[in-house]
Design a protein around this motif. Structure first.
Motif, PDB file in Angstrom:
ATOM      1  N   VAL A  45     -47.210  16.248  65.885  1.00  0.00           N
ATOM      2  CA  VAL A  45     -48.092  17.512  66.121  1.00  0.00           C
ATOM      3  C   VAL A  45     -48.934  18.104  64.832  1.00  0.00           C
ATOM      4  O   VAL A  45     -48.457  17.630  63.571  1.00  0.00           O
ATOM      5  N   GLY A  48     -54.122  22.003  60.981  1.00  0.00           N
ATOM      6  CA  GLY A  48     -54.725  22.754  60.335  1.00  0.00           C
ATOM      7  C   GLY A  48     -55.815  20.943  60.036  1.00  0.00           C
ATOM      8  O   GLY A  48     -57.340  20.796  59.716  1.00  0.00           O
ATOM      9  N   ALA A  82     -47.148  29.195  63.864  1.00  0.00           N
ATOM     10  CA  ALA A  82     -46.900  27.987  63.267  1.00  0.00           C
ATOM     11  C   ALA A  82     -48.321  27.588  63.424  1.00  0.00           C
ATOM     12  O   ALA A  82     -48.809  27.616  62.233  1.00  0.00           O
ATOM     13  N   ILE A 107     -55.573  27.827  49.892  1.00  0.00           N
ATOM     14  CA  ILE A 107     -55.057  27.146  50.406  1.00  0.00           C
ATOM     15  C   ILE A 107     -54.710  26.893  52.269  1.00  0.00           C
ATOM     16  O   ILE A 107     -54.931  26.840  52.772  1.00  0.00           O
ATOM     17  N   PRO A 108     -56.521  25.565  52.326  1.00  0.00           N
ATOM     18  CA  PRO A 108     -55.968  25.472  53.824  1.00  0.00           C
ATOM     19  C   PRO A 108     -55.762  24.924  54.756  1.00  0.00           C
ATOM     20  O   PRO A 108     -53.925  24.824  53.926  1.00  0.00           O
ATOM     21  N   GLY A 109     -55.321  24.718  55.824  1.00  0.00           N
ATOM     22  CA  GLY A 109     -54.353  24.775  56.303  1.00  0.00           C
ATOM     23  C   GLY A 109     -53.084  25.668  57.491  1.00  0.00           C
ATOM     24  O   GLY A 109     -53.458  26.762  57.410  1.00  0.00           O
ATOM     25  N   GLY A 113     -47.684  24.473  58.638  1.00  0.00           N
ATOM     26  CA  GLY A 113     -47.247  22.808  57.426  1.00  0.00           C
ATOM     27  C   GLY A 113     -46.909  23.571  56.597  1.00  0.00           C
ATOM     28  O   GLY A 113     -46.982  23.091  55.086  1.00  0.00           O
ATOM     29  N   GLN A 117     -44.843  20.020  54.019  1.00  0.00           N
ATOM     30  CA  GLN A 117     -44.682  19.149  52.343  1.00  0.00           C
ATOM     31  C   GLN A 117     -44.176  20.932  50.989  1.00  0.00           C
ATOM     32  O   GLN A 117     -44.489  20.764  49.706  1.00  0.00           O
ATOM     33  N   VAL A 119     -45.562  24.050  50.416  1.00  0.00           N
ATOM     34  CA  VAL A 119     -46.436  24.058  49.870  1.00  0.00           C
ATOM     35  C   VAL A 119     -46.573  25.042  48.298  1.00  0.00           C
ATOM     36  O   VAL A 119     -45.875  26.162  48.692  1.00  0.00           O
ATOM     37  N   ALA A 168     -41.050  20.338  65.325  1.00  0.00           N
ATOM     38  CA  ALA A 168     -41.574  20.880  65.383  1.00  0.00           C
ATOM     39  C   ALA A 168     -41.326  22.663  64.047  1.00  0.00           C
ATOM     40  O   ALA A 168     -40.669  23.071  65.154  1.00  0.00           O
ATOM     41  N   VAL A 169     -42.204  23.013  63.594  1.00  0.00           N
ATOM     42  CA  VAL A 169     -42.169  24.171  63.247  1.00  0.00           C
ATOM     43  C   VAL A 169     -42.984  24.789  63.778  1.00  0.00           C
ATOM     44  O   VAL A 169     -44.082  25.185  64.247  1.00  0.00           O
ATOM     45  N   ARG A 215     -59.982  28.385  41.865  1.00  0.00           N
ATOM     46  CA  ARG A 215     -59.542  26.951  42.598  1.00  0.00           C
ATOM     47  C   ARG A 215     -61.277  26.461  43.230  1.00  0.00           C
ATOM     48  O   ARG A 215     -61.523  25.274  43.524  1.00  0.00           O
ATOM     49  N   MET A 220     -61.872  23.356  45.489  1.00  0.00           N
ATOM     50  CA  MET A 220     -60.803  22.810  45.775  1.00  0.00           C
ATOM     51  C   MET A 220     -60.011  24.178  46.918  1.00  0.00           C
ATOM     52  O   MET A 220     -59.010  24.384  47.422  1.00  0.00           O
ATOM     53  N   LEU A 222     -62.297  24.631  50.892  1.00  0.00           N
ATOM     54  CA  LEU A 222     -63.040  24.192  52.065  1.00  0.00           C
ATOM     55  C   LEU A 222     -64.481  24.085  51.952  1.00  0.00           C
ATOM     56  O   LEU A 222     -64.758  25.768  51.350  1.00  0.00           O
ATOM     57  N   GLY A 233     -56.254  17.204  49.199  1.00  0.00           N
ATOM     58  CA  GLY A 233     -56.274  18.801  48.156  1.00  0.00           C
ATOM     59  C   GLY A 233     -55.644  16.648  47.324  1.00  0.00           C
ATOM     60  O   GLY A 233     -56.506  15.863  47.563  1.00  0.00           O
ATOM     61  N   ASP A 334     -49.597  12.671  54.832  1.00  0.00           N
ATOM     62  CA  ASP A 334     -49.095  12.344  55.870  1.00  0.00           C
ATOM     63  C   ASP A 334     -50.424  11.185  56.298  1.00  0.00           C
ATOM     64  O   ASP A 334     -51.934  11.835  55.913  1.00  0.00           O
TER      65      ASP A 334
HETATM   66  C1  LIG Z   1     -59.126  21.288  49.115  1.00  0.00           C
HETATM   67  C2  LIG Z   1     -57.425  21.286  50.199  1.00  0.00           C
HETATM   68  C3  LIG Z   1     -56.559  21.349  48.760  1.00  0.00           C
HETATM   69  C4  LIG Z   1     -55.378  21.874  48.646  1.00  0.00           C
HETATM   70  N1  LIG Z   1     -54.440  22.417  47.940  1.00  0.00           N
HETATM   71  C5  LIG Z   1     -53.640  23.087  48.226  1.00  0.00           C
HETATM   72  C6  LIG Z   1     -52.445  23.239  47.110  1.00  0.00           C
HETATM   73  O1  LIG Z   1     -53.176  23.975  45.899  1.00  0.00           O
HETATM   74  N2  LIG Z   1     -51.278  23.501  47.649  1.00  0.00           N
HETATM   75  C7  LIG Z   1     -50.462  22.804  48.190  1.00  0.00           C
HETATM   76  O2  LIG Z   1     -49.211  22.633  48.489  1.00  0.00           O
HETATM   77  N3  LIG Z   1     -51.481  21.920  49.345  1.00  0.00           N
HETATM   78  C8  LIG Z   1     -52.530  21.729  49.791  1.00  0.00           C
HETATM   79  N4  LIG Z   1     -53.042  21.228  49.930  1.00  0.00           N
HETATM   80  C9  LIG Z   1     -52.788  20.473  50.832  1.00  0.00           C
HETATM   81  C10 LIG Z   1     -52.531  21.217  52.564  1.00  0.00           C
HETATM   82  O3  LIG Z   1     -53.112  22.274  53.089  1.00  0.00           O
HETATM   83  C11 LIG Z   1     -50.728  21.854  52.941  1.00  0.00           C
HETATM   84  O4  LIG Z   1     -50.208  20.185  52.501  1.00  0.00           O
HETATM   85  C12 LIG Z   1     -50.995  22.330  53.924  1.00  0.00           C
HETATM   86  O5  LIG Z   1     -50.024  22.904  54.468  1.00  0.00           O
HETATM   87  C13 LIG Z   1     -51.015  21.516  55.251  1.00  0.00           C
HETATM   88  O6  LIG Z   1     -50.900  21.585  56.540  1.00  0.00           O
HETATM   89  P1  LIG Z   1     -51.784  21.474  57.887  1.00  0.00           P
HETATM   90  O7  LIG Z   1     -51.708  22.937  58.736  1.00  0.00           O
HETATM   91  O8  LIG Z   1     -53.667  21.293  57.825  1.00  0.00           O
HETATM   92  O9  LIG Z   1     -51.646  20.665  58.475  1.00  0.00           O
HETATM   93  P2  LIG Z   1     -51.496  19.425  58.872  1.00  0.00           P
HETATM   94  O10 LIG Z   1     -52.677  18.407  57.893  1.00  0.00           O
HETATM   95  O11 LIG Z   1     -52.566  19.171  59.862  1.00  0.00           O
HETATM   96  O12 LIG Z   1     -50.162  18.331  58.465  1.00  0.00           O
HETATM   97  C14 LIG Z   1     -49.689  17.807  57.851  1.00  0.00           C
HETATM   98  C15 LIG Z   1     -48.100  17.410  58.121  1.00  0.00           C
HETATM   99  O13 LIG Z   1     -47.228  18.309  58.278  1.00  0.00           O
HETATM  100  C16 LIG Z   1     -47.184  17.944  59.740  1.00  0.00           C
HETATM  101  N5  LIG Z   1     -47.211  19.056  60.633  1.00  0.00           N
HETATM  102  C17 LIG Z   1     -47.982  20.183  60.628  1.00  0.00           C
HETATM  103  N6  LIG Z   1     -48.334  21.530  61.254  1.00  0.00           N
HETATM  104  C18 LIG Z   1     -46.603  20.538  61.515  1.00  0.00           C
HETATM  105  C19 LIG Z   1     -45.522  21.975  62.932  1.00  0.00           C
HETATM  106  N7  LIG Z   1     -45.571  23.422  63.049  1.00  0.00           N
HETATM  107  N8  LIG Z   1     -44.661  21.360  63.019  1.00  0.00           N
HETATM  108  C20 LIG Z   1     -44.241  19.925  61.900  1.00  0.00           C
HETATM  109  N9  LIG Z   1     -44.638  19.306  61.252  1.00  0.00           N
HETATM  110  C21 LIG Z   1     -46.237  19.835  61.555  1.00  0.00           C
HETATM  111  C22 LIG Z   1     -47.959  16.964  60.511  1.00  0.00           C
HETATM  112  O14 LIG Z   1     -47.009  16.481  61.674  1.00  0.00           O
HETATM  113  C23 LIG Z   1     -47.951  16.138  59.435  1.00  0.00           C
HETATM  114  O15 LIG Z   1     -47.423  14.876  59.153  1.00  0.00           O
HETATM  115  C24 LIG Z   1     -54.860  20.884  50.252  1.00  0.00           C
HETATM  116  C25 LIG Z   1     -56.034  20.900  50.919  1.00  0.00           C
HETATM  117  C26 LIG Z   1     -57.169  20.414  50.985  1.00  0.00           C
HETATM  118  C27 LIG Z   1     -58.042  19.824  52.082  1.00  0.00           C
END
Ligand SMILES: Cc1cc2nc3c(=O)[nH]c(=O)nc-3n(C[C@H](O)[C@H](O)[C@H](O)COP(=O)(O)OP(=O)(O)OC[C@H]3O[C@@H](n4cnc5c(N)ncnc54)[C@H](O)[C@@H]3O)c2cc1C
Length: 340
Positions: A45, A48, A82, A107-109, A113, A117, A119, A168-169, A215, A220, A222, A233, A334
């Motif tokens: 799953v 972004g 989600a 913050i992307p994503g 997400g 972690q 966030v 899954a969220v 940022r 930081m 995109l 990140g 991850d």
């Molecule tokens: C330029 C940049 C800056 C960043 N700055 C920060 C920051 O300041 N602080 C911070 O905390 N993070 C930061 N990040 C990290 C990132 O943005 C976050 O972790 C974000 O929440 C990831 O979300 P995503 O949807 O892209 O997850 P993905 O990359 O798609 O997935 C990441 C993990 O989450 C799981 N996942 C995703 N969606 C779900 C769902 N709906 N249910 C269950 N599991 C799921 C996936 O299986 C995977 O294990 C940054 C990243 C970048 C590229």
């Protein structure tokens, strides 16, 4: 040409995807999860792709990309699906005079997400504002509504969802506060940008603008034209160690208390003091991977990198830090089908 993880992740590396599905609603996602699990298919799953590095071999199974897009505002709570882009939700909250997530601007994503972690940035974390989540349990097949206490927040960037593929969220509810002013700004850099004392407050829109500007200065946010932002990140997580077990060599590393009995060390400091300055890597290996020129925690793809290149470079940084400080750096992102 078929879509690869390089097309779907912000690090822009990773191999082919067996079967890609885009889930446009929670019910659709649940159907896809049940089908994959019922057929015994490996299931990944994703949102972004901003915290995900997948091996060059890719994923021989089903990938469900969450793209559900509903947002409901009810008084001071916002429930978002989600698949909603996180920064779009922050912008909406700021526009509607709802305070609490403005420091998480840029913050992307995806929304889904954010609990994974926990966030966080500039003194705010998802766990400060998360009220509830709707999850699908792949073990029982049930859809459940959980309060914040079940999410396992606590130690830095941790939750029950991290490194587990059981849940899954589907959506997240955030409890915000009605008001045009932010809460106290504890981060000195953001306070300085706002021209206020640390601990002061500012208009939500000004806080959002200051955070995005800060940022951007750290690369930081995109930007497809800027390789410094082709990253996840922070690649490395700040190490958390039992109090009293911090090696003497790292005594000067800045640290903060984590959960009781544990201390969180500053990974960026360890990397830089081990000799890896911002931008390090262009002259190392095949030069396709380097630290960001503004941020030593960000491993970046300079163009043409493979996952193998990224992992080789990350291991080089990890080993350099371990040699100097006897501390092992672990990834914050991850890693799927790649060895570290
Ligand atoms: C330029 C940049 C800056 C960043 N700055 C920060 C920051 O300041 N602080 C911070 O905390 N993070 C930061 N990040 C990290 C990132 O943005 C976050 O972790 C974000 O929440 C990831 O979300 P995503 O949807 O892209 O997850 P993905 O990359 O798609 O997935 C990441 C993990 O989450 C799981 N996942 C995703 N969606 C779900 C769902 N709906 N249910 C269950 N599991 C799921 C996936 O299986 C995977 O294990 C940054 C990243 C970048 C590229």
């Amino acid at each position: 040409m078929s879509i690869t993880f390089a097309d779907l992740t912000t690090m822009r590396v990773g191999g082919p995807i067996g079967r890609l599905h885009v889930a446009t609603a929670a019910e659709h996602a649940v159907e896809l999860f049940r089908d994959a699990d019922g057929a015994g298919e490996p299931l990944l799953v994703m949102g972004g792709g901003s915290n995900l590095v997948v091996g060059d071999v890719g994923w021989d199974g089903t990938v469900v990309r969450m793209a559900s897009d509903t947002v409901e505002v009810d008084g001071t709570t916002i429930t978002a699906a989600a698949g909603v882009e996180w920064d779009r939700l922050v912008a909406l909250a700021v526009e509607q005079g709802l305070a609490g997530i403005e420091l998480l601007s840029g913050i992307p994503g995806s929304v889904g997400g954010t609990p994974v972690q926990n966030v966080g940035a500039y003194g705010t974390e998802t766990s400060d504002v998360l009220e509830a989540v709707t999850v699908y349990d792949r073990e029982t097949g049930a859809v459940e509504r959980w309060g914040r206490d079940r999410c396992g927040f606590g130690s830095h960037r941790m939750s029950v969802f991290k490194r587990s593929d059981r849940w899954a969220v589907l959506d997240v509810t955030y409890r915000l506060r009605r008001g045009e002013q932010s809460g106290p700004i504890k981060d000195p850099v953001i306070a300085e940008r706002l021209g206020i004392e640390k601990g002061g407050t500012a208009a939500l829109a000004d806080v959002r603008a200051a955070v995005v500007a800060q940022r951007r200065s750290k690369k930081m946010v995109l930007d497809a034209d800027d390789h410094d932002t082709w990253s996840v990140g922070s690649f490395f997580i700040n190490p958390v160690m039992p109090d009293g077990e911090i090696p003497a060599a790292a005594a000067e590393c800045p640290s903060k208390p984590d959960v009781p009995g544990k201390t969180k060390l500053h990974a960026a400091w360890l990397i830089q003091h081990a000799g890896f300055n911002p931008g390090y890597g262009l002259d190392w290996g095949n030069g396709t991977v380097a630290l960001s020129s503004r941020h030593t925690l960000a491993v970046t793809n300079r163009g043409g990198a493979t996952t193998a290149d990224v992992m080789k470079f990350a291991a080089h940084i990890r080993d350099g830090v371990a040699a100097k400080y006897q501390i092992r750096l672990n990834p914050e992102c991850d890693l799927i089908n790649c060895s570290y």
